[in-house]
Design a protein around this motif. Structure first.
Motif, PDB file in Angstrom:
ATOM      1  N   ILE A  14       0.835  -1.209   0.000  1.00 14.35           N
ATOM      2  CA  ILE A  14       0.000   0.000   0.000  1.00 14.35           C
ATOM      3  C   ILE A  14       0.865   1.252   0.000  1.00 14.35           C
ATOM      4  N   ASN A  15       1.909   1.260   0.818  1.00 12.16           N
ATOM      5  CA  ASN A  15       2.755   2.450   0.929  1.00 12.16           C
ATOM      6  C   ASN A  15       3.702   2.618  -0.255  1.00 12.16           C
ATOM      7  N   ILE A  16       4.026   1.505  -0.976  1.00 16.67           N
ATOM      8  CA  ILE A  16       4.953   1.629  -2.108  1.00 16.67           C
ATOM      9  C   ILE A  16       4.202   1.864  -3.412  1.00 16.67           C
ATOM     10  N   TRP A  17       3.125   1.178  -3.640  1.00 18.82           N
ATOM     11  CA  TRP A  17       2.450   1.215  -4.921  1.00 18.82           C
ATOM     12  C   TRP A  17       1.193   2.085  -4.913  1.00 18.82           C
ATOM     13  N   PHE A  18       0.263   1.767  -4.007  1.00 20.95           N
ATOM     14  CA  PHE A  18      -1.029   2.445  -4.075  1.00 20.95           C
ATOM     15  C   PHE A  18      -0.964   3.883  -3.555  1.00 20.95           C
ATOM     16  N   LEU A  19      -0.137   4.136  -2.585  1.00 18.27           N
ATOM     17  CA  LEU A  19      -0.008   5.494  -2.039  1.00 18.27           C
ATOM     18  C   LEU A  19       1.417   6.014  -2.242  1.00 18.27           C
ATOM     19  N   ALA A  20       1.942   5.747  -3.425  1.00 16.49           N
ATOM     20  CA  ALA A  20       3.332   6.128  -3.704  1.00 16.49           C
ATOM     21  C   ALA A  20       3.519   7.644  -3.641  1.00 16.49           C
ATOM     22  N   ALA A  21       2.476   8.413  -4.068  1.00 11.08           N
ATOM     23  CA  ALA A  21       2.603   9.876  -4.083  1.00 11.08           C
ATOM     24  C   ALA A  21       2.622  10.442  -2.670  1.00 11.08           C
ATOM     25  N   LYS A  22       1.766   9.903  -1.808  1.00 10.33           N
ATOM     26  CA  LYS A  22       1.690  10.422  -0.447  1.00 10.33           C
ATOM     27  C   LYS A  22       1.431   9.266   0.519  1.00 10.33           C
ATOM     28  N   PRO A  23       2.430   8.428   0.797  1.00 13.39           N
ATOM     29  CA  PRO A  23       2.235   7.286   1.698  1.00 13.39           C
ATOM     30  C   PRO A  23       2.119   7.739   3.150  1.00 13.39           C
ATOM     31  N   PHE A  24       1.294   7.023   3.918  1.00 15.60           N
ATOM     32  CA  PHE A  24       1.160   7.395   5.341  1.00 15.60           C
ATOM     33  C   PHE A  24       2.314   6.817   6.179  1.00 15.60           C
ATOM     34  N   ASP A  25       3.077   5.803   5.587  1.00 13.36           N
ATOM     35  CA  ASP A  25       4.247   5.261   6.286  1.00 13.36           C
ATOM     36  C   ASP A  25       5.319   4.967   5.235  1.00 13.36           C
ATOM     37  N   PRO A  26       6.012   5.996   4.788  1.00 13.78           N
ATOM     38  CA  PRO A  26       7.002   5.798   3.716  1.00 13.78           C
ATOM     39  C   PRO A  26       8.175   4.933   4.185  1.00 13.78           C
ATOM     40  N   TYR A  27       8.916   4.440   3.177  1.00  9.74           N
ATOM     41  CA  TYR A  27      10.110   3.659   3.454  1.00  9.74           C
ATOM     42  C   TYR A  27      11.061   4.489   4.311  1.00  9.74           C
ATOM     43  N   PRO A  28      11.642   3.922   5.347  1.00  4.37           N
ATOM     44  CA  PRO A  28      11.795   2.514   5.779  1.00  4.37           C
ATOM     45  C   PRO A  28      10.724   2.029   6.744  1.00  4.37           C
ATOM     46  N   PHE A  29       9.484   2.483   6.620  1.00  4.56           N
ATOM     47  CA  PHE A  29       8.332   1.985   7.377  1.00  4.56           C
ATOM     48  C   PHE A  29       8.537   2.100   8.898  1.00  4.56           C
ATOM     49  N   ILE A  30       8.728   3.293   9.340  1.00  8.24           N
ATOM     50  CA  ILE A  30       8.979   3.543  10.767  1.00  8.24           C
ATOM     51  C   ILE A  30       7.759   3.171  11.605  1.00  8.24           C
ATOM     52  N   LEU A  31       6.573   3.547  11.095  1.00  7.82           N
ATOM     53  CA  LEU A  31       5.349   3.215  11.844  1.00  7.82           C
ATOM     54  C   LEU A  31       5.165   1.706  11.975  1.00  7.82           C
ATOM     55  N   LEU A  32       5.482   0.981  10.867  1.00  8.77           N
ATOM     56  CA  LEU A  32       5.376  -0.468  10.915  1.00  8.77           C
ATOM     57  C   LEU A  32       6.365  -1.060  11.926  1.00  8.77           C
ATOM     58  N   ASN A  33       7.569  -0.523  11.953  1.00  3.58           N
ATOM     59  CA  ASN A  33       8.560  -0.991  12.933  1.00  3.58           C
ATOM     60  C   ASN A  33       8.096  -0.730  14.369  1.00  3.58           C
ATOM     61  N   LEU A  34       7.439   0.443  14.566  1.00  3.37           N
ATOM     62  CA  LEU A  34       6.927   0.762  15.887  1.00  3.37           C
ATOM     63  C   LEU A  34       5.831  -0.232  16.292  1.00  3.37           C
ATOM     64  N   ILE A  35       4.966  -0.551  15.333  1.00  2.00           N
ATOM     65  CA  ILE A  35       3.897  -1.529  15.630  1.00  2.00           C
ATOM     66  C   ILE A  35       4.487  -2.895  15.961  1.00  2.00           C
ATOM     67  N   LEU A  36       5.486  -3.302  15.166  1.00  2.00           N
ATOM     68  CA  LEU A  36       6.114  -4.595  15.412  1.00  2.00           C
ATOM     69  C   LEU A  36       6.813  -4.631  16.768  1.00  2.00           C
ATOM     70  N   SER A  37       7.465  -3.541  17.120  1.00  2.00           N
ATOM     71  CA  SER A  37       8.147  -3.476  18.417  1.00  2.00           C
ATOM     72  C   SER A  37       7.153  -3.542  19.567  1.00  2.00           C
ATOM     73  N   CYS A  38       6.044  -2.805  19.424  1.00  2.00           N
ATOM     74  CA  CYS A  38       5.011  -2.835  20.468  1.00  2.00           C
ATOM     75  C   CYS A  38       4.396  -4.228  20.583  1.00  2.00           C
ATOM     76  N   LEU A  39       4.165  -4.857  19.419  1.00  2.00           N
ATOM     77  CA  LEU A  39       3.589  -6.200  19.435  1.00  2.00           C
ATOM     78  C   LEU A  39       4.536  -7.195  20.126  1.00  2.00           C
ATOM     79  N   ALA A  40       5.832  -7.103  19.792  1.00  2.00           N
ATOM     80  CA  ALA A  40       6.808  -7.990  20.413  1.00  2.00           C
ATOM     81  C   ALA A  40       6.902  -7.736  21.916  1.00  2.00           C
ATOM     82  N   ALA A  41       6.831  -6.443  22.312  1.00  2.00           N
ATOM     83  CA  ALA A  41       6.927  -6.102  23.727  1.00  2.00           C
ATOM     84  C   ALA A  41       5.722  -6.617  24.511  1.00  2.00           C
ATOM     85  N   ILE A  42       4.554  -6.653  23.871  1.00  2.00           N
ATOM     86  CA  ILE A  42       3.356  -7.156  24.554  1.00  2.00           C
ATOM     87  C   ILE A  42       3.297  -8.681  24.521  1.00  2.00           C
TER      88      ILE A  42
END
Length: 234
Positions: free
Chosen positions: A129-157
């Motif tokens: 979604i962030n690379i192709w569908f929302l390439a012009a204005k992605p809500f979590d551009p590369y390197p996907f900081i928001l995704l990393n934050l979600i993964l870290s929170c998930l691992a911590a829980i």
């Protein structure tokens, strides 16, 4: 002529038996029926044979009763043998709190292929979604900081939840070990009890058989005496 203590009649010559000559078990049987019967009193050999038959019948009846009682005890022990081993899982599950139940379910789902495939698909869709569908204005551009934050929170829980479930599993294993110990101990005690019953039965039965054989020997000796007397008369 000697008088029978039981029938109060005269006893034929050579057929009088003194109480002192009677075997203990039969003598006690006579005393139960005739309390005033002593070792100095006399009875006829026919009367003695009558009470011998009664005594033998009582021995055999008593032996059957003891065998039936032991069989009953064994069956009762076998029936009760499953008391400790029943409903172990139900007892363990009944003590769980809602939080522990949720932790077990989360840990079970987190260690399944369903979770791995679902989470991998979620990450792949997020990246597409962030690379192709929302390439012009992605809500979590590369390197996907928001995704990393979600993964870290998930691992911590997820980590403490899994640890909580593992602690619960250790507690379950400990309870199962305690139940296994109780079952093994009960089985050992039951085997020991049955072994003692069998030993008691064998010893007691041998005594009864020996006593029956002794009474039968008395019968044979009396018969031999009668045969000899008949031979001398001829």
């Amino acid at each position: 002529m000697k008088i029978s203590h039981i029938s109060k009649q005269e006893i034929a010559r050579g057929e009088a038996i003194r109480g002192l000559e009677i075997r203990t078990g039969i003598f006690d049987l006579l005393r139960n029926k005739f309390p005033d019967f002593t070792k100095d009193d006399f009875i006829s050999i026919d009367e003695l044979n009558q009470y011998r038959r009664i005594y033998l019948t009582s021995l055999i009846t008593l032996e059957k009763g003891e065998l039936a009682k032991i069989d009953s005890d064994v069956m009762e022990a076998i029936k009760n043998n499953s008391i400790l081993s029943e409903n172990i899982q139900d007892e363990i599950e009944a003590d769980l709190t809602p939080g522990q139940r949720i932790a077990d379910k989360v840990a079970a789902f987190g260690g399944s292929w369903t979770f791995i495939i679902t989470f991998f698909s979620f990450i792949l869709v997020w990246m597409l979604i962030n690379i192709w569908f929302l390439a012009a204005k992605p809500f979590d551009p590369y390197p996907f900081i928001l995704l990393n934050l979600i993964l870290s929170c998930l691992a911590a829980i997820q980590a403490p939840i899994i640890m909580m479930s593992q602690n619960r599993q250790e507690q379950k294993d400990r309870q199962r070990s305690e139940h296994d110990y109780k079952i093994n101990l009960k089985a050992e005690l039951e085997i020991k009890l049955l072994s003692e019953k069998i030993d008691h039965l064998l010893v007691h039965q041998n005594k009864k058989l020996l006593e029956i054989q002794e009474v039968q020997t008395d019968y044979l000796e009396d018969l031999m005496k009668e045969i000899k007397k008949s031979g001398h008369k001829k």
